[in-house]
Design a protein around this motif. Structure first.
Motif, mmCIF file in Angstrom:
data_model
loop_
_atom_site.group_PDB
_atom_site.id
_atom_site.type_symbol
_atom_site.label_atom_id
_atom_site.label_comp_id
_atom_site.label_asym_id
_atom_site.label_seq_id
_atom_site.Cartn_x
_atom_site.Cartn_y
_atom_site.Cartn_z
ATOM 1 N N LEU A 53 1.012 -1.224 -0.054
ATOM 2 C CA LEU A 53 0.030 0.097 -0.110
ATOM 3 C C LEU A 53 0.788 1.233 -0.065
ATOM 4 N N PHE A 54 1.932 1.298 0.867
ATOM 5 C CA PHE A 54 2.611 2.580 0.996
ATOM 6 C C PHE A 54 3.662 2.902 -0.094
ATOM 7 N N ARG B 40 -4.998 2.989 -9.990
ATOM 8 C CA ARG B 40 -5.580 1.503 -10.154
ATOM 9 C C ARG B 40 -4.747 0.655 -8.971
ATOM 10 N N GLU B 41 -3.460 0.895 -9.048
ATOM 11 C CA GLU B 41 -2.362 0.039 -7.935
ATOM 12 C C GLU B 41 -2.632 0.314 -6.571
ATOM 13 N N SER B 42 -3.065 1.798 -6.317
ATOM 14 C CA SER B 42 -3.100 1.848 -4.846
ATOM 15 C C SER B 42 -4.511 1.672 -4.338
ATOM 16 N N ARG B 43 -5.604 1.579 -5.307
ATOM 17 C CA ARG B 43 -6.994 0.981 -4.941
ATOM 18 C C ARG B 43 -6.741 -0.285 -4.699
ATOM 19 N N GLN B 44 -6.164 -1.065 -5.261
ATOM 20 C CA GLN B 44 -5.949 -2.651 -5.247
ATOM 21 C C GLN B 44 -5.300 -2.756 -3.811
ATOM 22 N N PHE C 288 -11.192 6.143 3.035
ATOM 23 C CA PHE C 288 -10.373 6.854 1.909
ATOM 24 C C PHE C 288 -10.817 5.845 0.615
ATOM 25 N N LEU C 289 -11.221 4.818 0.687
ATOM 26 C CA LEU C 289 -11.736 3.756 -0.058
ATOM 27 C C LEU C 289 -13.192 4.303 -0.521
ATOM 28 N N ASN C 290 -13.883 4.512 0.305
ATOM 29 C CA ASN C 290 -15.189 5.011 -0.098
ATOM 30 C C ASN C 290 -15.487 6.538 -0.254
#
Length: 657
Positions: free
Chosen positions: A298-299, A321-325, A363-365
Motif C-alpha cells: 500500500l505505501f 488502479r494500483e493504490s486502490r487494489q 479513503f476507499l469510499n
C-alpha cells in the motif's frame, strides 16, 4: 456582604498582589498587567469566555494564575453558579509546549505560593500537577523486563545509565539520553492488562491517585490531552481529568490545529508497525506477516513528493488502479484478522485493528464528511489523514456548551483589527458569552525598533534566480549594516537552501541554518552572539533570543499559508475568492507575521531592526496596510543608511567586539 463588595475586594487584591510579586520577579509594575488580570478575573467570575491577546512583556502567565487563585477564593461568594460547582473542583491550564508546563509548575506556582502565603492571601500552598499520556511514564513491570534483557548485552553507556535511572524517575521526560527504543519498551502500555501483579501499586497508578487528589487545585496539560479528555466525555468514556470549574488555554493560537488532529484520524507506517508487533506479541505471526506485506504494498503504491518537504506537507489523495487494489487488500486483511481472532485478542489490539480499518475505509469510499489527504513525514513517508469538515462546531458542542468560564490567551489571537478569525477557528462564533481584550506590549517599539521595507524594481521578478540574487544581496547588506546578530526567517526550506548557497562564504560572520527542530544549532547561534541564523518552520514562534543576539530580524517573504486540501475545503464555504482571501488568507498571514515579528524585541532594553523583503509589504505594495495593521507602531524606512544609523546610535562598543 453584598456580591459587588466581594468583587471590589477581589479587584483590590489584584493590584496588591502584582505590586508585591512583580518587583520580586524582576519586573516593573505596569497597568497593562494589572488591567489584564482584572479582565481575566471578571471573565472567570462572570462565567464568560475571554479571548485575551497579550503581547510580549505583558506577563500573561502571572495574570491568569493570580486570576485563578482569586477566583477560587471568591467564586462561591460572587456567583451562585459556582457555589453549585464547589471549591474542590480544579482549574485546568492547557498549553502547547512542555517548557511552559514545567515553568508553571516549577517556577511560577511555587513563587506565587510563597509570596501569597506570606501576605496571608492564601492559607495553604497552591498544589499543581502536570497531566500527560501514558507514553511519558515508566511501567515498573516492563522496566524490570527491559533491564533484565540488557544486563549482559553491550549498550551505549549513556543510554544504559539513563535506563537504570528510571528506577528513581518515573517520568521519562526528566531523564536525558534515553533512547527512543527504550522509551517504547518501558513506557506504560496503552492498555494495562488486568492480570498485571503490579497494577494496584506501581508508580504510574500512584501518580494517577496523587494527580486526582482534591487538594490539587491546578491541573496542567497540553492541548491534545485536554481534547482527549473532551472526546472521552463526549463518548461517555471515563474522563482523563477531574471535573473542572474553569479552563485556561495558553498558547491558544495552536489550539485549533490540535483540535483538527484530535477530531481527525490518521494511519501511517508507525501504526502498521505497531499493529504487526501487537499481533506478533500475541503469537499471531502468520497474520502479522500477511498484514506487513499488504501494508508495504500500500505505501509503496502511493506517490512520493519531489524536493525538500516543508513542514506539514499535505497532498490531495487520489487513488490510481494500483493504490486502490493495495488499499482494498489492506482493509481485507485487517477485517480477516478481526474475524479469525475474535475473542482471542487483547482489547487494545482489537481496537487498533478496528480503528485502522475504519480510517482506510474512509479513503476507499471517499467519505464526504471528512477532508482526506496524505501528509508526509520528514523522512518522506506517507500518512493517511482525515480532518472533520466542521471541527469548529465540534469544539463548540463538546467544550463551550458545557457552560464553564474560560480564558484563551496568546500573543497572536488578533488579526489586524479583529478577533474574528480566532473566534471562528475556536468554535466561538455565535457563543453569546465571549469577551475580547487586547493587552498591548509595554515595550517602546517606536524608540527601540526600526521597520525596513525596501523599494523593489519589478525586474527582479524576471526569474526565480533573479529573486534569489536580490534577496541574497539585501540580506548581505543588512547583515553587514548590523554587524551580524541576525535571524533570517524563511517561509520555504527550498528558498532558504538556495539563498544559503548564494551567501555561503560571502559573509564576514558565521552563517548557520536550522533544518526542522535543530536545537543544537540554535544553542550554537546564541553562544556565538554575532552569528547569522537561517531558519524556517517552528522558529517563527516559541524561540527566545533576548539581548543583542538578534538585533536584526529579516522576514524574507510574507508568511501566507501554503495551499493544501484542508484550506481548499475551507475555500468552498465562500462565494468568491476575494471574500476567502480577506476573511481567511490575510488574517492567517497577519497572525503568522506577528509571531515572527515577536522574535525581535524580547525585553524592555532590546533594540532591533526588522526587515520585510517582500515587495507586497512595502509602500504601494498590495498588502502594505495589512502588514502595518498587524505590527506595533514603529518607524518605517526604505533606506539602508537608516538601518546603519539606527544600530550605530543604539549599540555600545561591546556590541562590535
Amino acid at each position: 456582604m453584598h456580591r459587588n463588595e466581594y468583587r471590589r475586594m477581589a479587584h483590590e487584591e489584584v493590584e496588591e498582589i502584582f505590586r508585591e510579586i512583580l518587583p520580586q520577579a524582576g519586573m516593573k509594575v505596569r497597568e497593562e498587567q494589572i488591567t489584564l488580570c482584572h479582565q481575566m478575573l471578571s471573565s472567570l467570575c462572570g462565567n464568560k469566555i475571554a479571548l485575551c491577546d497579550a503581547a510580549v512583556g505583558v506577563g500573561k502567565t502571572y495574570a491568569y494564575l493570580v486570576a485563578c487563585i482569586l477566583f477560587r477564593k471568591y467564586s462561591q461568594l460572587l456567583s451562585g453558579y459556582f457555589s453549585m460547582c464547589g471549591q474542590s473542583q480544579p482549574i485546568v491550564i492547557s498549553t502547547s509546549s512542555i517548557a511552559l508546563q514545567e515553568a508553571i509548575q516549577r517556577e511560577y506556582i511555587p513563587f506565587l505560593s510563597q509570596v501569597l502565603l506570606k501576605k496571608g492571601i492564601i492559607s495553604a500552598p497552591i498544589q499543581a500537577v502536570i497531566r500527560k499520556g501514558k507514553e511519558h511514564f515508566v511501567c515498573d513491570n516492563r522496566l524490570e523486563l527491559r533491564l533484565d534483557a540488557v544486563r549482559r548485552k553491550a549498550k551505549n553507556p549513556l543510554q544504559r545509565e539513563a535506563l537504570y535511572a528510571l528506577r528513581e524517575q518515573y517520568d521519562m521526560d526528566s531523564v536525558q539520553h534515553l533512547s527512543g527504543f527504550d522509551r517504547r519498551m518501558v513506557c506504560v502500555p496503552k492498555y494495562c492488562p488486568e492480570t498485571c501483579e503490579m497494577r494496584t501499586y506501581c508508580r504510574y497508578q500512584k501518580y494517577l491517585k496523587e494527580a486526582t487528589d482534591e487538594k490539587v487545585f491546578i491541573q496542567i496539560c497540553n492541548h491534545n490531552y485536554l481534547l482527549a479528555d473532551t472526546l472521552h466525555r463526549a463518548n461517555d468514556f471515563r474522563p482523563l481529568l477531574r471535573n473542572y470549574q474553569a479552563l485556561i488555554i495558553d498558547e491558544a493560537h495552536k489550539f485549533p490545529e490540535a483540535a483538527r488532529q484530535m477530531y481527525g484520524k490518521s494511519f501511517g507506517p508507525e501504526d502498521f508497525m505497531e499493529i504487526c508487533s501487537l499481533l506478533e506479541g500475541e503469537h499471531y505471526t502468520h497474520i502479522a506477516a500477511k498484514l506487513r506485506e499488504a501494508f508495504s504494498q500500500l505505501f509503496e503504491s502511493l506517490p512520493r513528493p519531489q524536493g525538500v518537504l516543508e513542514e506539514q506537507a499535505r497532498f490531495r489523495f487520489v487513488l490510481n488502479r494500483e493504490s486502490r487494489q493495495a488499499l482494498r487488500n489492506s482493509i481485507r486483511w485487517l477485517q480477516r484478522a478481526e474475524d479469525l481472532l475474535i475473542g482471542n485478542l487483547s482489547r487494545w489490539t482489537k481496537n487498533r485493528l478496528e480503528e485502522s480499518r475504519e480510517v482506510l475505509l474512509q479513503f476507499l469510499n471517499v467519505d464526504r464528511n471528512n477532508i482526506l489527504f496524505l501528509e508526509y513525514t520528514s523522512k518522506g513517508l506517507p500518512v493517511f489523514c482525515t480532518v472533520h469538515r466542521k471541527t469548529e462546531s465540534l469544539i463548540k458542542a463538546d467544550i463551550w456548551e458545557r457552560g464553564f468560564p474560560a480564558i484563551l490567551t496568546s500573543g497572536t489571537l488578533k488579526a489586524g483589527e479583529s478577533f474574528q478569525r480566532s473566534e471562528q477557528l475556536n468554535g466561538l462564533e455565535d457563543v453569546g458569552r465571549v469577551r475580547e481584550y487586547q493587552a498591548d506590549s509595554p515595550f517602546d517599539y517606536d524608540e527601540n525598533c526600526l521597520l525596513y521595507m525596501p523599494r523593489r524594481k519589478r525586474k527582479v521578478y524576471d526569474s526565480y534566480h533573479g529573486e534569489i540574487r536580490f534577496l541574497s544581496e539585501q540580506i548581505r547588506k543588512l547583515v553587514c549594516s548590523t554587524f551580524g546578530h541576525t535571524l533570517v526567517l524563511f517561509t520555504s526550506y527550498s528558498m532558504m537552501g538556495n539563498v544559503y548557497r548564494e551567501l555561503r562564504g560571502n559573509l564576514p560572520f558565521p552563517l548557520l541554518k536550522v533544518w526542522k527542530d535543530s536545537q543544537s544549532v540554535i544553542r550554537e547561534f546564541k553562544a556565538q552572539k554575532n552569528c547569522v541564523l537561517f531558519a524556517a518552520g517552528s522558529c517563527w514562534e516559541g524561540v527566545d533570543f533576548p539581548g543583542d543576539v538578534v538585533s536584526s530580524l529579516i522576514i524574507v517573504r510574507l508568511p501566507f499559508a501554503v495551499p493544501d486540501p484542508v484550506r481548499e475545503a475551507e475555500r468552498e464555504r465562500y462565494q468568491t475568492l476575494k471574500e476567502y482571501i480577506q476573511k481567511i488568507i490575510v488574517p492567517d498571514m497577519q497572525i503568522k507575521l506577528r509571531q515572527g515579528f515577536g522574535r525581535a524585541i524580547r525585553t524592555e532594553t532590546d533594540t532591533c531592526v526588522v526587515s520585510i523583503l517582500d515587495s507586497r509589504a512595502g509602500r504601494g505594495g498590495k498588502y502594505h496596510k495589512e502588514v502595518i495593521d498587524a505590527l506595533p507602531v514603529c518607524r518605517i524606512t526604505d533606506r539602508m543608511a537608516d538601518v546603519e544609523n539606527f544600530i550605530r546610535n543604539r549599540k555600545r562598543i561591546e556590541y562590535y567586539m
